[in-house]
Design a protein around this motif. Structure first.
Motif, short mmCIF file in Angstrom:
data_model
loop_
_atom_site.label_atom_id
_atom_site.label_comp_id
_atom_site.label_asym_id
_atom_site.label_seq_id
_atom_site.Cartn_x
_atom_site.Cartn_y
_atom_site.Cartn_z
N LYS A 187 119.78 51.16 162.59
CA LYS A 187 120.41 51.62 163.50
C LYS A 187 122.23 51.81 162.02
O LYS A 187 122.55 53.06 162.51
CB LYS A 187 120.70 51.15 164.51
CG LYS A 187 121.05 51.83 166.03
CD LYS A 187 121.35 50.92 166.69
CE LYS A 187 122.38 51.60 168.79
NZ LYS A 187 122.03 50.67 169.17
N PHE A 219 118.67 45.26 162.36
CA PHE A 219 119.47 46.46 162.80
C PHE A 219 120.22 47.61 161.47
O PHE A 219 121.00 47.30 161.66
CB PHE A 219 120.57 45.55 162.74
CG PHE A 219 120.92 44.16 164.20
CD1 PHE A 219 120.52 44.46 165.55
CD2 PHE A 219 120.84 43.11 163.95
CE1 PHE A 219 120.32 43.82 166.45
CE2 PHE A 219 120.36 42.36 164.49
CZ PHE A 219 120.14 43.13 166.81
N GLU A 246 123.24 61.09 168.13
CA GLU A 246 123.85 60.58 166.97
C GLU A 246 122.19 60.61 166.09
O GLU A 246 121.40 60.19 166.26
CB GLU A 246 123.48 59.02 167.43
CG GLU A 246 124.47 58.39 166.50
CD GLU A 246 124.47 56.67 166.28
OE1 GLU A 246 126.38 56.19 166.34
OE2 GLU A 246 124.44 56.22 166.47
N THR A 247 122.83 61.35 164.89
CA THR A 247 121.59 61.64 164.19
C THR A 247 122.43 61.07 162.46
O THR A 247 123.77 60.97 162.24
CB THR A 247 121.66 62.78 164.18
OG1 THR A 247 122.50 62.89 163.57
CG2 THR A 247 121.07 63.87 164.42
N GLU A 300 130.84 61.54 152.94
CA GLU A 300 130.36 62.08 151.90
C GLU A 300 129.42 63.15 152.77
O GLU A 300 128.19 62.36 152.42
CB GLU A 300 130.88 62.85 151.04
CG GLU A 300 132.73 62.76 150.55
CD GLU A 300 133.51 63.53 151.57
OE1 GLU A 300 133.02 64.66 152.37
OE2 GLU A 300 134.96 62.57 151.86
N VAL A 321 130.03 47.15 152.89
CA VAL A 321 129.71 47.55 151.42
C VAL A 321 128.28 48.32 151.43
O VAL A 321 128.28 48.51 151.02
CB VAL A 321 130.26 47.08 150.60
CG1 VAL A 321 132.22 46.95 150.73
CG2 VAL A 321 130.43 45.34 150.08
N LYS A 331 124.55 56.17 150.85
CA LYS A 331 125.19 56.59 150.26
C LYS A 331 123.62 56.32 149.68
O LYS A 331 123.35 57.98 149.17
CB LYS A 331 126.06 55.99 149.36
CG LYS A 331 126.95 55.97 149.10
CD LYS A 331 128.94 56.42 148.82
CE LYS A 331 128.73 57.10 147.56
NZ LYS A 331 129.60 56.69 146.34
N TYR A 385 128.92 57.94 159.20
CA TYR A 385 130.18 58.95 159.19
C TYR A 385 130.97 58.50 157.77
O TYR A 385 131.88 59.14 158.25
CB TYR A 385 130.33 59.08 160.34
CG TYR A 385 129.00 60.20 161.68
CD1 TYR A 385 129.38 61.56 160.99
CD2 TYR A 385 128.30 59.34 161.41
CE1 TYR A 385 128.59 62.65 161.54
CE2 TYR A 385 127.18 60.27 162.32
CZ TYR A 385 127.22 60.92 162.57
OH TYR A 385 125.93 62.02 163.10
N GLY A 386 130.76 57.83 157.81
CA GLY A 386 132.00 57.58 156.15
C GLY A 386 131.73 57.64 155.61
O GLY A 386 132.16 57.67 154.71
N ARG A 400 122.77 54.69 160.25
CA ARG A 400 122.83 56.07 161.15
C ARG A 400 124.24 55.94 161.35
O ARG A 400 125.25 57.57 161.29
CB ARG A 400 122.00 55.88 162.72
CG ARG A 400 122.06 57.72 163.05
CD ARG A 400 120.84 57.33 164.04
NE ARG A 400 119.68 57.11 163.91
CZ ARG A 400 118.39 56.62 163.85
NH1 ARG A 400 119.46 54.83 164.44
NH2 ARG A 400 118.06 56.52 163.70
N SER A 401 124.61 54.98 162.03
CA SER A 401 126.03 54.87 162.58
C SER A 401 127.30 54.80 161.72
O SER A 401 128.14 55.46 162.06
CB SER A 401 125.99 54.04 163.38
OG SER A 401 127.00 53.46 164.46
N GLU A 402 127.38 54.53 160.56
CA GLU A 402 128.00 53.98 159.58
C GLU A 402 128.41 55.33 158.82
O GLU A 402 129.11 55.96 157.26
CB GLU A 402 128.06 53.46 158.62
CG GLU A 402 128.43 51.68 159.67
CD GLU A 402 129.48 51.73 160.74
OE1 GLU A 402 130.93 51.93 159.54
OE2 GLU A 402 129.37 51.26 161.70
N ALA A 436 127.56 51.10 153.86
CA ALA A 436 127.73 52.27 153.10
C ALA A 436 126.58 52.64 151.68
O ALA A 436 126.97 53.40 151.39
CB ALA A 436 129.20 51.70 152.76
N ALA A 437 126.52 51.11 150.63
CA ALA A 437 126.00 52.18 149.54
C ALA A 437 124.54 52.14 149.47
O ALA A 437 123.85 53.65 149.87
CB ALA A 437 125.69 50.62 149.19
#
Lengths: 283, 283, 283, 283, 283, 283
Positions: F43, F40, F7-8, F53, F265, F272, F50-51, F46-48, F268-269
């Motif tokens: 981690k 946390f 997982e990267t 681009e 959010v 990005k 994939y949401g 990295r995990s999120e 996600a921010a």
């Protein structure tokens, strides 16, 4: 001998007699029409205040340098709106008659009515500066005249035309906006004319009421009726500093609803707002 | 021509005239002392009912086989407890006089008082079977006699001694437990004596009120005052089936508070409880 | 002259001198390995205690009838475990030397070590009764000997073999269970042998430590390391009443983590546990 | 030279060739009818597994002592159910043909169909032991035959009568329960007859599928369709150990939905369930 | 005789025949790639609409003054994307052929394709104005051509070059931005050129689709793929009013995902957006 | 033979040797004074990831085009701050000595100290560009000098006057602002002078540290100490691109706290932001 646990808003640990200002909680949400929970607002503000600093880089002032007494929470009955308003009026009157500045922490917006009643008795020429998303000018709401949706209308009953100055309003029914056009001063959506209004009312006694939902719902999600399209935090702080230069004789902040604030940002914003308000109005 | 959007509790889509039972929401939480939110309970139960089945493997019965009308939500004013109770009483009386079984969905527990008033007028020998974590037997609460903490006491004012049967009670002040010892029948903590009580009151008219916090707080977290140490879901269902064999003339479930149910399990449990209740009491 | 805001656990408003017992918060979670947040536990218990009653139907006793002083929160530095333990030891020692019963509210379980150090100095024949999901018997955890995963092992360093009685344990590494087999008394999963152990240690001084995660994770989700398969609330209360009949000289409850308790049921259960504990051990 | 980040379920770090068992995620929730989110289940189980121990006090065994390979997540297209099932079938067939035990982590329950197809090809006399709250025996659901509500019915299409053994079932429509009466073995509500069934099917190859919502909704709130009235965690563990003594040739756990698990207890319970399952079935 | 419970978006209680516009829910999220939940969006918007006013101070218009029919939720099968799109197309075509304006409430963005198919049949020279954070111009996504990430590309298949006008786009893969450069009009990040585009397409028929994630993720957190860097609410309202002056023949708002909106601000913002949209496009 | 699960962060799948840059997690929150949870953060990023681009429309660059290695999480002991900082320093030094650019993902802000120590050893003329809401210039915090509230002060201990450039600062005690006036460059509230500072330090080696709470609390609620009044996301991206044109030799982003990010959010921010940072500084 050890002391009992004392909890105050950060740095508001003055004794009553030495205090210039008195903060107190008004944990009431009995007329909230949509999502209740503001009854927990004042307690959350006090409790979470330890996450903010006492110093304001906006005003270059520090809560450590002013004397504020924290009177804790008023102890309200449930379901008796009249009695709640009376208790608020009495507490506010006490503080005013002791020559101190009362700063109430709501609770829903109706609590403002109790404090305005006390302030208007002491200052018959009282003006109100009102920051809010909602006009709160209904004559009655679902049959009740004592409702948070009617609070400024009830204040108008006391003060009459030309004494209420509303800013940031972006929600209400058509009738409220019509009423405002004829009876209050209303600056919709923002604070654009605050400067001139403050100049105009100059030294007249001012009651300053901040419904925190005047902030955009992104900045302040934790409230009963969140409204998108509001102001950002910096604009609010600027407005508070501006109003602080008038003759504020009493003030309140209200409508924080912790159950709708899972990330805690609303409570944190409310804490900073109270800090800035105290630094702006307490001399 | 298309129809407007109609939303009922799952499978409760009978017309009024054909219906044997009538469910309706009583979205009131005006006297809630601790955490408000039950005003959203009835709407959530209706809305989330599509996550459950209409068939009960406990009773081998199906909601599709009984005729229930869903009257939607009563439209209450805010902050006027007396009027709310009156509206409930009137609606319940209407349903009873039409020869149908009223099943009310709260809201806070005080709503029961309105329905009991109507039922006691029609059935002077009414008995109440009461499942709850709380005794609700206070004479007054913070000065108010119309409070969810007093609702069974108010029912006792109407019915008098020996007509109220309480089960699952595990919280109250000392005075309430003393009152119960002298004036009601109280089975603390569980349903151990339900069997014999049901046998005893046999064919007398029964009002059956279920405060869902009788369930353990793990099973039913989404309520105003969650209480650990309660019963599991199977025990509640067993109890409902048992009471369903008496002469139930009206019933309610109450105290679901969706804001405190982030995982949705409480709402799901409430939906299943209402299904089992309807299947048990509607013939 | 008005009083500053005082906040205590419900009904624990005795003055220090008159008090038989002293409760105090130990808001530390510095060694928590998985999910932090117990630092907010003691404050939440105090704050939410107004949602419970002072009367216990389990024991037919009332907090109003016993004299308990609430000392508030110890004021810890961050990131200095040694100093935190020292502060706890000093506070506990003070309370003990004043002839009062200390009841600490965690915080993570490591705080117990500070209090046990003080108690073991006053009572060289001290025993520990330990309710927990976790053995907490590691020699070290990720290189650290002062960790919540090692706290009972550190207590064993002080007390030696045969003085620690563990109940409800259902998690640990293989080594911990081996250590327990040789050096402590361990009743896995439940309280089945509590009765005989209490009889056996009879009048010896007992330190009673309750890690609330001994409860099933459904009853008590709001904790750092929730473990399914635990006991229900009634079993815990029964155990507390049982242990209350021994000679408890100090006690604690710990591991409530409010950030993981969105519905509030864990905090409510913790409040009731503290009420029952106080009623059981304060005479 | 540093290694890339590898993430496995705790202690399942065997190389593929050395492994006795292979776990892999099937992150699919495309037919979920009520609340989606199980697509995140397998990843959450892997990620949160570091909050549990590798040692089981229930079985006195340790994950460190068995060789399990974690193949990560299957990489599914969205909205193409047929292809998803095919990918699962192929992966499972690969693992089986390499002589290893496949243990799939869902995802919604439909994923079981892909694995059963592979297992039934290798073991024509395959039996299924099924723990679930729901019968999952519908012929079609809202017009679709490939739905999580139909998965055991689809398995029945493959295996025929008398080869499916269902336990814990407490929800379904009337038709499903009728179908079960004629075509599967169904033990409603609990595991009461598991012992005798395990004895009966003795050494026949068994596919063991655990829908985690067989647990009570209090223990396992984080799932698409939570059902009160289920079993407690200890009962599930007992059942797993029991089934582990049969000839399990493939297995899965499914229906964890992390978005509905704000406190994390469901994920923690799922992690422990997978640990116990692996310790029970891998030799 | 009492009426069944009817639930519409606030003030959208016109009969179908009298209505100028028809709103309907399209509760589909079957191709959502990241976080599902928009299936609950339309229902939440309807249910929470009672928290907003019918009057808009932005447009000085009131929902009470226009005739809108609320058709409720389309009843979709799960996992059959083709059939879902067909049902949407049929419903939209019906409304259009009755001379009314269809306004669809998603669901995920793919639902737009169904409505555009219907609109393009009636209006061969249809243009699309598209507010969104995402380009949605992929040829296929993980092998599927019917995906919310491809919806505008599918619309381009129908309409061809120069008919799609995209605003606010700030996310996509490189290929999508290249496609836009050659085949659509794209105004990245904001609405800066909206004025001139609206002037340019003047009286041509317009399909107006608003993916609510065009808003900044702070204003609208409750969506599948929240994107920081978007527009504020006032900018969106300004844009809607502007587009409302073109010849809008059909419209939709989509991508509200209530499970990711714990504070409710996203749902409240969606309700106000729908109010402003209706007031802007219905004459 | 199948591969273990790797997982990267999205598209950061280069081998170490080929990589130009190395990202690694520093999951430490041991000195967090208010709300813990940043452990946390890395981690979750990295995990999120994939949401989002891989392509940036802001920079017209793609992560697919640069070679980044993801080293996973450093494996820290709990409660030993010194050792944690040493591990970070060693890892950073390794990466630097291999001629690669280290980009650390916190964790709390104190982790920056470890990386700065390594960078300052390799680049004695190192400068720091610091985006943050908080000054972090305390000499000590509650007695501890190694605290996230002191991290830039500790960096000043190493680098001395005139080498630290702070932007966005809006919180601190009076003493910190005084210290900044004399020893660092501080641009309060925003990035207004970033342009000229970047020009001024031109080709000197720069350590770029981004405390994500520099963003407004509406954009980034999920952090330990959220501060209203911060910058919007576009402003941050602009700043990153600007700083990316200087000679950045190491960088970090920190202070994401997933437990306070229920809508996701903030995570996600953060994803990005990391994408933009990598695209800006990796050549």
């Amino acid at each position: 001998m050890k002391e009992k646990n004392i909890e105050t808003f950060i740095a508001c640990d003055s004794d009553y007699e030495a205090a210039k200002a008195v903060i107190f909680g008004a944990p009431f949400d009995g007329t909230t029409s949509y999502r209740p929970g503001t009854r927990f607002g004042s307690k959350a503000i006090r409790s979470e205040s330890y996450g903010i600093e006492t110093y304001s880089p906006y005003q270059d002032k520090d809560l450590e340098d002013i004397a504020v007494f924290d009177g804790g929470e008023l102890d309200f009955p449930f379901g008796n709106t009249q009695r709640v308003l009376q208790m608020i009026e009495e507490y506010t009157a006490d503080v005013l008659s002791d020559g101190k500045l009362p700063v109430m922490i709501g609770g829903e917006h109706l609590v403002t009515l109790g404090a305005v009643r006390a302030a208007a008795k002491k200052y018959p020429d009282l003006n109100i500066i009102h920051f809010d998303a909602h006009a709160d000018l209904r004559q009655e709401y679902l049959g009740e005249e004592l409702s948070h949706a009617c609070v400024l209308r009830r204040c108008h009953d006391i003060l009459g035309d030309g004494r209420i100055f509303q800013f940031g309003i972006r929600s209400g029914d058509r009738e409220e906006f019509r009423f405002a056009a004829n009876h209050t001063y209303m600056n919709k959506f923002n604070l654009d004319t605050l400067d001139e209004i403050c100049d105009k009312i100059k030294d007249k006694p001012v009651y300053f009421t901040i419904d925190l939902d005047v902030l955009d719902s992104s900045v302040f999600p934790g409230t009963g009726t969140p409204e998108a399209g509001g102001m950002c935090f910096s604009e609010l702080i600027w407005g508070i500093i501006k109003v602080g230069k008038t003759n504020v004789v009493a003030a309140d902040i209200n409508e924080l609803s912790p159950p709708y604030d899972p990330s805690g940002v609303s409570t944190a914003a409310a804490c900073k707002t109270l800090r800035e308000l105290l630094l702006a109005v307490v001399r």
